[in-house]
Design an enzyme around this catalytic site. Sequence first.
Site, PDB file in Angstrom:
ATOM      1  N   ARG A 124       5.582 -25.382   1.120  1.00 21.70           N
ATOM      2  CA  ARG A 124       6.448 -24.266   1.491  1.00 21.70           C
ATOM      3  C   ARG A 124       6.310 -24.015   2.987  1.00 21.70           C
ATOM      4  O   ARG A 124       5.190 -23.882   3.497  1.00 21.70           O
ATOM      5  CB  ARG A 124       6.063 -23.009   0.711  1.00 21.70           C
ATOM      6  CG  ARG A 124       7.068 -21.871   0.836  1.00 21.70           C
ATOM      7  CD  ARG A 124       6.541 -20.582   0.230  1.00 21.70           C
ATOM      8  NE  ARG A 124       5.679 -19.863   1.162  1.00 21.70           N
ATOM      9  CZ  ARG A 124       5.235 -18.622   0.964  1.00 21.70           C
ATOM     10  NH1 ARG A 124       5.565 -17.964  -0.135  1.00 21.70           N
ATOM     11  NH2 ARG A 124       4.461 -18.043   1.846  1.00 21.70           N
ATOM     12  N   TYR A 160       6.823 -12.128   7.526  1.00 23.36           N
ATOM     13  CA  TYR A 160       6.212 -12.387   6.229  1.00 23.36           C
ATOM     14  C   TYR A 160       5.601 -13.792   6.171  1.00 23.36           C
ATOM     15  O   TYR A 160       6.211 -14.768   6.597  1.00 23.36           O
ATOM     16  CB  TYR A 160       7.237 -12.259   5.101  1.00 23.36           C
ATOM     17  CG  TYR A 160       6.762 -12.904   3.818  1.00 23.36           C
ATOM     18  CD1 TYR A 160       5.803 -12.286   3.023  1.00 23.36           C
ATOM     19  CD2 TYR A 160       7.232 -14.158   3.442  1.00 23.36           C
ATOM     20  CE1 TYR A 160       5.331 -12.903   1.876  1.00 23.36           C
ATOM     21  CE2 TYR A 160       6.773 -14.774   2.286  1.00 23.36           C
ATOM     22  CZ  TYR A 160       5.814 -14.140   1.507  1.00 23.36           C
ATOM     23  OH  TYR A 160       5.339 -14.761   0.386  1.00 23.36           O
ATOM     24  N   HIS A 214      11.943 -14.013   0.666  1.00 23.66           N
ATOM     25  CA  HIS A 214      11.291 -12.754   0.293  1.00 23.66           C
ATOM     26  C   HIS A 214      12.273 -11.595   0.216  1.00 23.66           C
ATOM     27  O   HIS A 214      11.973 -10.457   0.595  1.00 23.66           O
ATOM     28  CB  HIS A 214      10.132 -12.428   1.232  1.00 23.66           C
ATOM     29  CG  HIS A 214       8.895 -11.973   0.499  1.00 23.66           C
ATOM     30  ND1 HIS A 214       8.432 -10.683   0.550  1.00 23.66           N
ATOM     31  CD2 HIS A 214       8.043 -12.633  -0.305  1.00 23.66           C
ATOM     32  CE1 HIS A 214       7.339 -10.565  -0.192  1.00 23.66           C
ATOM     33  NE2 HIS A 214       7.082 -11.742  -0.723  1.00 23.66           N
ATOM     34  N   GLU A 273      13.405 -19.638  -2.473  1.00 25.31           N
ATOM     35  CA  GLU A 273      12.799 -18.582  -3.284  1.00 25.31           C
ATOM     36  C   GLU A 273      13.225 -17.191  -2.832  1.00 25.31           C
ATOM     37  O   GLU A 273      13.303 -16.925  -1.624  1.00 25.31           O
ATOM     38  CB  GLU A 273      11.268 -18.700  -3.190  1.00 25.31           C
ATOM     39  CG  GLU A 273      10.509 -17.647  -3.951  1.00 25.31           C
ATOM     40  CD  GLU A 273       9.018 -17.696  -3.676  1.00 25.31           C
ATOM     41  OE1 GLU A 273       8.335 -16.718  -4.032  1.00 25.31           O
ATOM     42  OE2 GLU A 273       8.538 -18.685  -3.098  1.00 25.31           O
ATOM     43  N   GLU A 277       8.913 -13.277  -9.191  1.00 22.71           N
ATOM     44  CA  GLU A 277       7.505 -12.889  -9.074  1.00 22.71           C
ATOM     45  C   GLU A 277       7.276 -11.401  -9.301  1.00 22.71           C
ATOM     46  O   GLU A 277       6.154 -11.010  -9.650  1.00 22.71           O
ATOM     47  CB  GLU A 277       6.938 -13.316  -7.720  1.00 22.71           C
ATOM     48  CG  GLU A 277       7.516 -12.607  -6.518  1.00 22.71           C
ATOM     49  CD  GLU A 277       6.973 -13.162  -5.208  1.00 22.71           C
ATOM     50  OE1 GLU A 277       6.427 -12.376  -4.419  1.00 22.71           O
ATOM     51  OE2 GLU A 277       7.084 -14.379  -4.984  1.00 22.71           O
ATOM     52  N   ARG A 279       9.985 -17.546 -11.749  1.00 27.22           N
ATOM     53  CA  ARG A 279       8.671 -17.493 -11.107  1.00 27.22           C
ATOM     54  C   ARG A 279       7.811 -16.321 -11.586  1.00 27.22           C
ATOM     55  O   ARG A 279       6.958 -15.825 -10.854  1.00 27.22           O
ATOM     56  CB  ARG A 279       8.837 -17.434  -9.583  1.00 27.22           C
ATOM     57  CG  ARG A 279       9.596 -18.638  -9.029  1.00 27.22           C
ATOM     58  CD  ARG A 279       9.320 -18.853  -7.557  1.00 27.22           C
ATOM     59  NE  ARG A 279       7.922 -19.131  -7.325  1.00 27.22           N
ATOM     60  CZ  ARG A 279       7.059 -18.301  -6.779  1.00 27.22           C
ATOM     61  NH1 ARG A 279       7.431 -17.075  -6.415  1.00 27.22           N
ATOM     62  NH2 ARG A 279       5.808 -18.650  -6.603  1.00 27.22           N
ATOM     63  N   GLU A 292       2.781 -22.683  -7.521  1.00 28.69           N
ATOM     64  CA  GLU A 292       2.365 -22.242  -6.189  1.00 28.69           C
ATOM     65  C   GLU A 292       0.843 -22.232  -6.117  1.00 28.69           C
ATOM     66  O   GLU A 292       0.164 -21.791  -7.041  1.00 28.69           O
ATOM     67  CB  GLU A 292       2.913 -20.833  -5.926  1.00 28.69           C
ATOM     68  CG  GLU A 292       2.586 -20.290  -4.555  1.00 28.69           C
ATOM     69  CD  GLU A 292       3.194 -18.919  -4.319  1.00 28.69           C
ATOM     70  OE1 GLU A 292       3.315 -18.529  -3.158  1.00 28.69           O
ATOM     71  OE2 GLU A 292       3.557 -18.244  -5.308  1.00 28.69           O
ATOM     72  N   TRP A 298      10.752  -5.670   1.665  1.00 26.03           N
ATOM     73  CA  TRP A 298       9.656  -6.469   2.211  1.00 26.03           C
ATOM     74  C   TRP A 298       9.418  -7.690   1.327  1.00 26.03           C
ATOM     75  O   TRP A 298       9.222  -8.774   1.767  1.00 26.03           O
ATOM     76  CB  TRP A 298       8.359  -5.653   2.299  1.00 26.03           C
ATOM     77  CG  TRP A 298       7.284  -6.482   2.950  1.00 26.03           C
ATOM     78  CD1 TRP A 298       7.095  -6.693   4.298  1.00 26.03           C
ATOM     79  CD2 TRP A 298       6.258  -7.244   2.301  1.00 26.03           C
ATOM     80  NE1 TRP A 298       6.042  -7.537   4.521  1.00 26.03           N
ATOM     81  CE2 TRP A 298       5.490  -7.897   3.302  1.00 26.03           C
ATOM     82  CE3 TRP A 298       5.910  -7.464   0.975  1.00 26.03           C
ATOM     83  CZ2 TRP A 298       4.409  -8.743   3.005  1.00 26.03           C
ATOM     84  CZ3 TRP A 298       4.834  -8.293   0.678  1.00 26.03           C
ATOM     85  CH2 TRP A 298       4.085  -8.924   1.698  1.00 26.03           C
TER      86      TRP A 298
END
Length: 405
Positions: A147, A159, A214, A238, A264, A285, A341, A405
Amino acid sequence: MKITEVKVFVCSPGRNFVTVKIFTDAGLYGVGDATLNGREMAVVAYLQEHVAPCLIGRNAHDIEDIWQYLYKGVYWRKGPVNMAAIAAIDMALWDIKGKAAGLPVYQLLGGKSRKGVTLYAHASGETIEDTLDKAEQHIKQGFKAVRLQCAVPGLNVTYGVLGDKADYFELQGSRPLPPEEEWCTQKYFNMIVELFQQARARLGNNVHLLHDVHSRLTPIESARLGKLLEPFGLFFLEDASMAENQDNYKVIRQHTTVPLAIGETYNTIWDCKDLIQNQLIDYIRVAATHAGGITALRRIADFASIYNVKIAPHGAPDLSPICFAAHMHLNIWAPNFGIQEFVGFGNAHSARIFKHGFEVKDGMAYLNDAPGLGIEFDEEAAQEYPYKRSYLPVSRLEDGTVWNW
């Protein structure tokens, strides 16, 4: 086999981790991860005050019934606090069942679908050259997937790039409050295509490249990004946009063929149901710790397989090695596993607390055949690393508007 005690531990060997340990009258115990980064103590209180008393005397083998009891029986379903607590209990019960059977958990799920678990590493740098230097290091170590994240010129913090800071504790300074970071979409677009152009030129076409937005872009901005990155053959993009409104991904999907990954922050199958069944994503994810444990993630994996969606569990450093162990057993079993990951197993302090026999070689992780999850938690060592209040950052646009964020 009756549950006799449920203990909850909070330790901070570099990051805060919440660990559950369930004991039985058969002398067996199991461990689970209940970490919710930035809200750890909310889960601790929920476990200690509301969940643990309900478990004493129950049959530890009744994993499904206990899961349903904790999910349906509270009336107030879902939510990150509730599901992290359920997840930890669920992992610990699977750990116990495996130990009772003398088998690793993946055998209880149905056995192996593959010899090992493919991993992707993180390469994050202050400049494009720095990012690619780190990517080359991972490739030399045998990783086939990396990544790429790079600091955005003109922004004070980006980030995934902490600079000289070791972790979020250091970002907060002496007064632990959420650090605030600026975001500018245009400055990001000025950098991102160049990153992947140079990456392909330098790293070649035989390595899988990934990137995490993100959730900082709107759907139409993500669609534009996907089209721009198509020539570089990403493994997946992602969190291109937020998907609380799951229809957002229809906008992205109709404009780009770049594979999309998300999940996530999801806590239940309902958070990703429409994304999966409408085939708006390619990788889901969700993390075992945040989405209800092994029982829930197995259900999501089976549902996703019908729609050719693969699992790619979240593997951030704020998930403890116990969560990684749960993912390993799910990944080695799931026929629709995609990629895992991987950011390492923590530091030397963490290694004193969480002891396992997992091996990483040539970009793949391998399980041993220890009964249960194959990981142990050292209570005494954990006591040497007390909890420290910590927050994830807050993002704002350059005009001061609070952003994702």
